[in-house]
Design a protein around this motif. Structure first.
Motif, PDB file in Angstrom:
ATOM      1  N   THR A  99      21.447 -72.042  -6.920  1.00  0.00           N
ATOM      2  CA  THR A  99      20.327 -71.445  -7.347  1.00  0.00           C
ATOM      3  C   THR A  99      20.716 -69.899  -8.006  1.00  0.00           C
ATOM      4  N   SER A 100      21.829 -69.745  -8.259  1.00  0.00           N
ATOM      5  CA  SER A 100      22.496 -68.835  -9.061  1.00  0.00           C
ATOM      6  C   SER A 100      23.756 -68.787  -9.186  1.00  0.00           C
ATOM      7  N   ASP A 101      24.332 -68.078 -10.161  1.00  0.00           N
ATOM      8  CA  ASP A 101      26.008 -68.387 -10.326  1.00  0.00           C
ATOM      9  C   ASP A 101      26.564 -68.053  -9.020  1.00  0.00           C
ATOM     10  N   PRO A 102      27.238 -68.945  -8.418  1.00  0.00           N
ATOM     11  CA  PRO A 102      27.882 -68.701  -7.165  1.00  0.00           C
ATOM     12  C   PRO A 102      29.139 -67.583  -6.955  1.00  0.00           C
ATOM     13  N   ARG A 103      29.610 -67.480  -8.412  1.00  0.00           N
ATOM     14  CA  ARG A 103      30.666 -66.395  -8.641  1.00  0.00           C
ATOM     15  C   ARG A 103      29.955 -65.004  -8.397  1.00  0.00           C
ATOM     16  N   ILE A 104      28.662 -64.920  -8.645  1.00  0.00           N
ATOM     17  CA  ILE A 104      28.273 -63.545  -8.693  1.00  0.00           C
ATOM     18  C   ILE A 104      27.333 -63.412  -7.544  1.00  0.00           C
ATOM     19  N   VAL A 105      26.491 -64.431  -7.294  1.00  0.00           N
ATOM     20  CA  VAL A 105      25.680 -64.223  -5.931  1.00  0.00           C
ATOM     21  C   VAL A 105      26.337 -64.957  -4.890  1.00  0.00           C
ATOM     22  N   THR A 106      26.802 -64.573  -4.079  1.00  0.00           N
ATOM     23  CA  THR A 106      27.679 -65.235  -3.073  1.00  0.00           C
ATOM     24  C   THR A 106      26.884 -65.935  -2.144  1.00  0.00           C
ATOM     25  N   ARG A 107      25.676 -65.466  -1.999  1.00  0.00           N
ATOM     26  CA  ARG A 107      24.651 -66.348  -0.865  1.00  0.00           C
ATOM     27  C   ARG A 107      23.926 -67.529  -1.642  1.00  0.00           C
ATOM     28  N   ALA A 108      24.278 -67.785  -2.794  1.00  0.00           N
ATOM     29  CA  ALA A 108      23.873 -68.697  -3.923  1.00  0.00           C
ATOM     30  C   ALA A 108      23.739 -70.065  -3.007  1.00  0.00           C
ATOM     31  N   GLY A 122      15.311 -70.775  -8.876  1.00  0.00           N
ATOM     32  CA  GLY A 122      16.719 -70.240  -9.372  1.00  0.00           C
ATOM     33  C   GLY A 122      16.501 -69.036  -9.988  1.00  0.00           C
ATOM     34  N   ILE A 123      17.726 -68.397 -10.038  1.00  0.00           N
ATOM     35  CA  ILE A 123      17.717 -67.109 -11.047  1.00  0.00           C
ATOM     36  C   ILE A 123      18.887 -67.281 -11.882  1.00  0.00           C
ATOM     37  N   ALA A 162      21.266 -57.009 -10.377  1.00  0.00           N
ATOM     38  CA  ALA A 162      19.955 -57.553 -10.558  1.00  0.00           C
ATOM     39  C   ALA A 162      19.772 -59.122  -9.974  1.00  0.00           C
ATOM     40  N   LEU A 163      20.853 -59.836 -10.322  1.00  0.00           N
ATOM     41  CA  LEU A 163      20.890 -61.192  -9.722  1.00  0.00           C
ATOM     42  C   LEU A 163      20.971 -61.254  -8.120  1.00  0.00           C
ATOM     43  N   ARG A 164      21.654 -60.314  -7.793  1.00  0.00           N
ATOM     44  CA  ARG A 164      21.599 -60.452  -6.167  1.00  0.00           C
ATOM     45  C   ARG A 164      20.497 -59.990  -5.466  1.00  0.00           C
ATOM     46  N   ALA A 165      19.707 -58.775  -6.184  1.00  0.00           N
ATOM     47  CA  ALA A 165      18.473 -58.502  -5.679  1.00  0.00           C
ATOM     48  C   ALA A 165      17.321 -59.384  -5.802  1.00  0.00           C
ATOM     49  N   LEU A 166      17.252 -60.133  -6.845  1.00  0.00           N
ATOM     50  CA  LEU A 166      16.236 -61.150  -6.918  1.00  0.00           C
ATOM     51  C   LEU A 166      16.313 -62.260  -6.122  1.00  0.00           C
ATOM     52  N   HIS A 167      17.838 -62.760  -6.178  1.00  0.00           N
ATOM     53  CA  HIS A 167      17.834 -63.829  -5.145  1.00  0.00           C
ATOM     54  C   HIS A 167      17.339 -63.610  -3.818  1.00  0.00           C
ATOM     55  N   THR A 168      17.754 -62.326  -3.297  1.00  0.00           N
ATOM     56  CA  THR A 168      17.144 -61.952  -1.868  1.00  0.00           C
ATOM     57  C   THR A 168      15.676 -61.738  -1.991  1.00  0.00           C
ATOM     58  N   TYR A 208      13.198 -63.223  -3.727  1.00  0.00           N
ATOM     59  CA  TYR A 208      12.542 -64.455  -3.527  1.00  0.00           C
ATOM     60  C   TYR A 208      13.013 -65.415  -2.538  1.00  0.00           C
ATOM     61  N   GLY A 209      13.733 -64.988  -1.555  1.00  0.00           N
ATOM     62  CA  GLY A 209      13.874 -65.870  -0.266  1.00  0.00           C
ATOM     63  C   GLY A 209      14.837 -66.587  -0.582  1.00  0.00           C
ATOM     64  N   LEU A 210      15.824 -66.769  -1.614  1.00  0.00           N
ATOM     65  CA  LEU A 210      16.650 -67.787  -1.811  1.00  0.00           C
ATOM     66  C   LEU A 210      18.125 -67.713  -1.114  1.00  0.00           C
ATOM     67  N   ASP A 211      18.421 -66.686  -0.489  1.00  0.00           N
ATOM     68  CA  ASP A 211      19.906 -66.559   0.056  1.00  0.00           C
ATOM     69  C   ASP A 211      20.092 -67.643   1.279  1.00  0.00           C
ATOM     70  N   GLU A 212      21.189 -67.709   1.178  1.00  0.00           N
ATOM     71  CA  GLU A 212      21.716 -68.736   2.415  1.00  0.00           C
ATOM     72  C   GLU A 212      21.731 -67.979   3.497  1.00  0.00           C
ATOM     73  N   ASP A 213      21.495 -68.496   4.795  1.00  0.00           N
ATOM     74  CA  ASP A 213      21.546 -67.638   5.769  1.00  0.00           C
ATOM     75  C   ASP A 213      23.138 -68.111   6.448  1.00  0.00           C
ATOM     76  N   ASN A 214      23.961 -67.209   5.862  1.00  0.00           N
ATOM     77  CA  ASN A 214      25.534 -67.586   6.231  1.00  0.00           C
ATOM     78  C   ASN A 214      26.173 -66.715   7.015  1.00  0.00           C
ATOM     79  N   ASP A 215      25.112 -65.961   8.035  1.00  0.00           N
ATOM     80  CA  ASP A 215      25.591 -65.266   8.787  1.00  0.00           C
ATOM     81  C   ASP A 215      25.245 -65.537  10.352  1.00  0.00           C
TER      82      ASP A 215
END
Ligand code: ASP
Ligand code: MG
Length: 424
Positions: free
Chosen positions: A196-205, A270-271, A409-415, A417-424
């Protein structure tokens, strides 16, 4: 339902035979050992009762080395011979793969582009496929033989070997899938799918299960390194189901499919981002007919590829500012060309800025939903990020921002638009 497919693209009736194209990229066939490993993936499909066509790239790095040899030979005089040289990495891999399969007890043979043939035009170095004769391959597939095809090569109407442009093995695979009406075209590579975004930048992709052809085409930064753009266009036109998957793990990858196949479409899928952005602003451009043509004509003639363009109405009816973006490597040419034409075009000054990034939110769902851009602007504003240029298309909103804010910007937008993985 006859012909129904499960999520992996396999027919639901387990005794149904499918025709599968397996394309192995350069890292998947980077040496003899990896070719042997890849052959096991083919063996699995053969054992499941499927017909298989394998398309191979050259070993990673080999095509670059071959191009380098032709450079060292001097100025390129004959593109037909360039093609003979650079296509050879795929040819040797096709033979090696056929041998690897035979060693596993699988009937297999190589089919070079001219033997099939895969017909192309005569534009050497970036030929277009015009047609594929499938009869010979089909008759061999029917008796259980695996066809191994070198990617990237075809035969021109001049009966000379051609190549399809860099990254062209994907195109070979998709074109064969289309011509053979394959059930699936698996692209084996070194990533396990499209995120959904570059996983190296957006860890919740998250890895997407599915993405539409159009989104894939728009998400250049997420997809272009994985799949050659032309091959995605062809897959869309021929309705070829693609799967991007890793050679190194067993899991399913990401399916690239038509919109109808995706039931619960996210509004934003995706972003993506592109760091290769430079902005040029022409100040006090005279406001008269023909000015835009006067600016963008010479740029096109110099092969400068312009992306975003913004022009405002002039306040006084005499002059206005005009901003556009180009790739960073083309900035210098763009500025030089325009300076030369400054008096013809009629503008005050040029301001250039190369320290920018383009961030895009992409999703076919935005065709039918309002407020998508607003979510983006709000999320960026909350982080204090200034937007310099905005453009939109039917399924994409892009903004140009200072490069230093890329990650934020990438992280803020990923959140947002509700794209974050629930990894907690
Ligand atoms: N080997 C060719 C290249 O590196 C084609 C491909 O692998 O797709 O461009
Ligand atoms: Mg590739």
């Amino acid at each position: 339902m006859p012909g129904a497919l499960d999520i992996a693209g396999n027919r639901l009736e387990s005794d149904d035979m499918a025709l599968i194209i397996q394309k192995f990229g350069g890292t998947s066939v980077a040496d003899v050992d990896r070719i042997k490993q890849a052959a096991f993936r083919t063996q699995a499909e053969v054992n499941a009762g499927h017909q298989v066509v394998v398309v191979v790239s050259a070993m990673a790095g080999v095509t670059n080395a071959l191009v380098e040899y032709t450079d060292q030979m001097g100025a390129l005089a004959d593109a037909r011979e360039y093609d003979v040289v650079v296509s050879s990495g795929e040819q040797s891999n096709a033979g090696l793969m056929a041998l690897a399969l035979q060693n596993l007890g699988i009937q297999a043979r190589s089919w070079l582009g001219w033997q099939i043939p895969i017909w192309t035009d005569n534009v050497h170095g970036k030929a277009r496929i015009s047609g594929i004769n499938t009869e010979n391959i089909v008759s061999r597939l029917e008796v259980g033989e695996v066809a191994v095809v070198p990617g990237f090569q075809g035969m021109g109407t001049n009966n000379r070997l051609t190549t399809l442009g860099r990254g062209g093995s994907d195109l070979t695979a998709v074109a064969l899938a289309g011509a053979l009406r394959a059930d699936r075209c698996d692209i084996y590579t070194d990533v396990d799918g499209i995120y959904t975004s570059d996983p190296r930048i957006v860890t919740r992709a998250r890895k997407m299960d599915r993405i539409t052809y159009e989104e894939m085409l728009e998400m250049a930064s997420l997809g272009a390194k994985v799949l050659q753009t032309r091959s995605v266009e062809l897959a869309m036109n021929q309705n070829v189901r693609l799967q991007v998957r890793s050679s190194f793990v067993e899991d399913l990858g990401t399916f690239v499919v038509s919109e109808e196949e995706i039931m619960e479409q996210q509004i934003v899928s995706g972003i993506s981002h592109s760091r290769d952005e430079a902005k040029v602003t022409l100040l006090q451009v005279s406001d008269r007919p023909g000015v835009a043509a006067g600016i963008f004509g010479p740029l096109a003639e110099s092969s400068v590829n312009v992306d975003m363009i913004v022009q405002n109405v002039s306040e006084d009816g005499k002059t206005t500012d005009l901003t556009f973006t180009v790739g960073q490597s083309e900035l210098e040419t763009a500025v030089t060309v325009l300076r030369e034409k400054q008096s013809d075009i009629g503008f005050g000054d040029i301001v250039a800025d190369a320290n920018l990034v383009k961030v895009s939110v992409v999703g076919v769902g935005m065709r039918s939903h309002a407020g998508v851009a607003q979510t983006m602007f709000t999320a960026l504003a909350e982080k204090g990020i200034n937007i310099k240029v905005i453009t939109t298309s039917e399924i994409k909103v892009s903004v140009l921002i200072d490069a230093e804010y890329t990650e934020l910007a990438l992280r803020a937008l990923h959140t947002a638009y509700g794209l974050d993985e629930d990894n907690d």
